[in-house]
Write a protein that holds these residues in place. Structure first.
Motif, PDB file in Angstrom:
ATOM      1  N   LEU A  70       2.074   1.805  -3.517  1.00  0.00           N
ATOM      2  CA  LEU A  70       1.002   2.320  -4.370  1.00  0.00           C
ATOM      3  C   LEU A  70       0.720   3.789  -4.093  1.00  0.00           C
ATOM      4  N   LEU A  71       0.730   4.183  -2.820  1.00  0.00           N
ATOM      5  CA  LEU A  71       0.471   5.576  -2.471  1.00  0.00           C
ATOM      6  C   LEU A  71       1.565   6.489  -3.011  1.00  0.00           C
ATOM      7  N   LYS A  72       2.810   6.040  -2.967  1.00  0.00           N
ATOM      8  CA  LYS A  72       3.906   6.853  -3.523  1.00  0.00           C
ATOM      9  C   LYS A  72       3.742   7.000  -5.028  1.00  0.00           C
ATOM     10  N   VAL A  93       0.839  -1.210   0.000  1.00  0.00           N
ATOM     11  CA  VAL A  93       0.000   0.000   0.000  1.00  0.00           C
ATOM     12  C   VAL A  93       0.869   1.253   0.000  1.00  0.00           C
ATOM     13  N   ARG A  94       1.940   1.236   0.757  1.00  0.00           N
ATOM     14  CA  ARG A  94       2.844   2.396   0.775  1.00  0.00           C
ATOM     15  C   ARG A  94       3.428   2.648  -0.606  1.00  0.00           C
ATOM     16  N   LEU A 126       0.919   7.007  -6.604  1.00  0.00           N
ATOM     17  CA  LEU A 126      -0.191   7.943  -6.784  1.00  0.00           C
ATOM     18  C   LEU A 126       0.269   9.383  -6.621  1.00  0.00           C
ATOM     19  N   VAL A 127       1.116   9.628  -5.626  1.00  0.00           N
ATOM     20  CA  VAL A 127       1.624  10.991  -5.402  1.00  0.00           C
ATOM     21  C   VAL A 127       2.445  11.463  -6.595  1.00  0.00           C
TER      22      VAL A 127
END
Length: 264
Positions: free
Chosen positions: A88-90, A85-86, A92-93
């Motif tokens: 994927l979030l990076k 998840v971390r 996305l950013v």
């Protein structure tokens, strides 16, 4: 025990060659298939051979009785989910940074057009490219290089090899972006305690996410300069442009603490 350099050099090309040969009969058995579809089937066979032979190589050459743990795949479920998840979030950013820069500069407009076909293709890219390339480069190759040249040089060398094995020669700026990406992905794995799932999420999220951005979410102006948005014309690769470089460099700086930390 150090792997022989020739074994490291030939291992993947041999698997790729076997996959390519195994897929050639499809040209006769399925004449309606395009050449690129047959080549994709060959890549799938090569990946299967990689999955089958990697445990044997790690046990025999690396003398490691727990190959999937050493490669960062066999980790506790909570760690796998958290790191994935971390990553994927990076991704996305970084994608939001590129998209916002293009829209604010007047070089793209929002479309927001997605359909099930695009979403499925994006998901397949996320899983396929993210898993295969991270297992190969941040899993097997990085480990082989650490055994041969040490941790610090291996970190740099895996990123350089990762970059050189991608089609960058028509756009030299892309080479620098690929090197930065290879370093970011390696430091992501270190920050995740050796778990490969964060690097898979970050890499796959960038590839699959950018596919969705370019094919459905944004309409990018053909007049947008390649040095800014990235090379590729109709199929832009943003990590070869200044926007992508800035985002990757910022992420690399944020992960600087892990530069000298060895893998568990």
């Amino acid at each position: 025990m150090k792997p022989h350099w020739w074994g490291t050099l030939l291992y993947v090309p041999v698997l790729y060659g076997l996959g390519w040969l195994a897929s050639r009969p499809l040209l006769l058995l399925a004449p309606s298939w395009r050449t690129d579809q047959v080549d994709l089937a060959g890549l799938a066979v090569s990946l299967l051979l990689l999955l089958l032979t990697l445990p044997l190589r790690l046990r025999r050459v690396w003398q490691d009785p727990q190959p999937w743990q050493r490669l960062g795949l066999a980790v506790p479920l909570a760690l796998a989910l958290r790191s994935g998840v971390r990553g994927l979030l990076k991704a996305l950013v970084l994608l939001l940074l590129v998209a916002a820069a293009l829209v604010l500069a007047g070089q793209a407009q929002w479309l927001g057009e997605l359909n099930s076909a695009l979403l499925i293709n994006g998901l397949l890219l996320l899983v396929g490219v993210g898993f295969a390339e991270e297992l190969l480069f941040r899993g097997w190759l990085w480990g082989e290089l650490e055994l041969q040249v040490g941790a610090r040089r291996a970190l740099l060398l895996q990123a350089l090899i990762f970059a050189l094995l991608h089609p960058w020669y028509r756009a030299p700026g892309l080479l620098g972006g690929l090197i930065l990406l290879g370093l970011v992905l390696a430091l992501q794995r270190r920050a995740d305690g050796g778990s490969l799932w964060g690097a898979i999420g970050l890499h796959g999220g960038l590839v699959g996410g950018w596919f969705l951005v370019q094919k459905g979410l944004l309409q990018i102006s053909p007049a947008a300069p390649g040095w800014w948005v990235g090379p590729g014309g109709a199929d832009i690769n943003p990590i070869g442009g200044l926007i992508g470089w800035i985002g990757l460099a910022a992420l690399l700086w944020a992960r600087r603490h892990w530069w000298a930390q060895p893998l568990p």
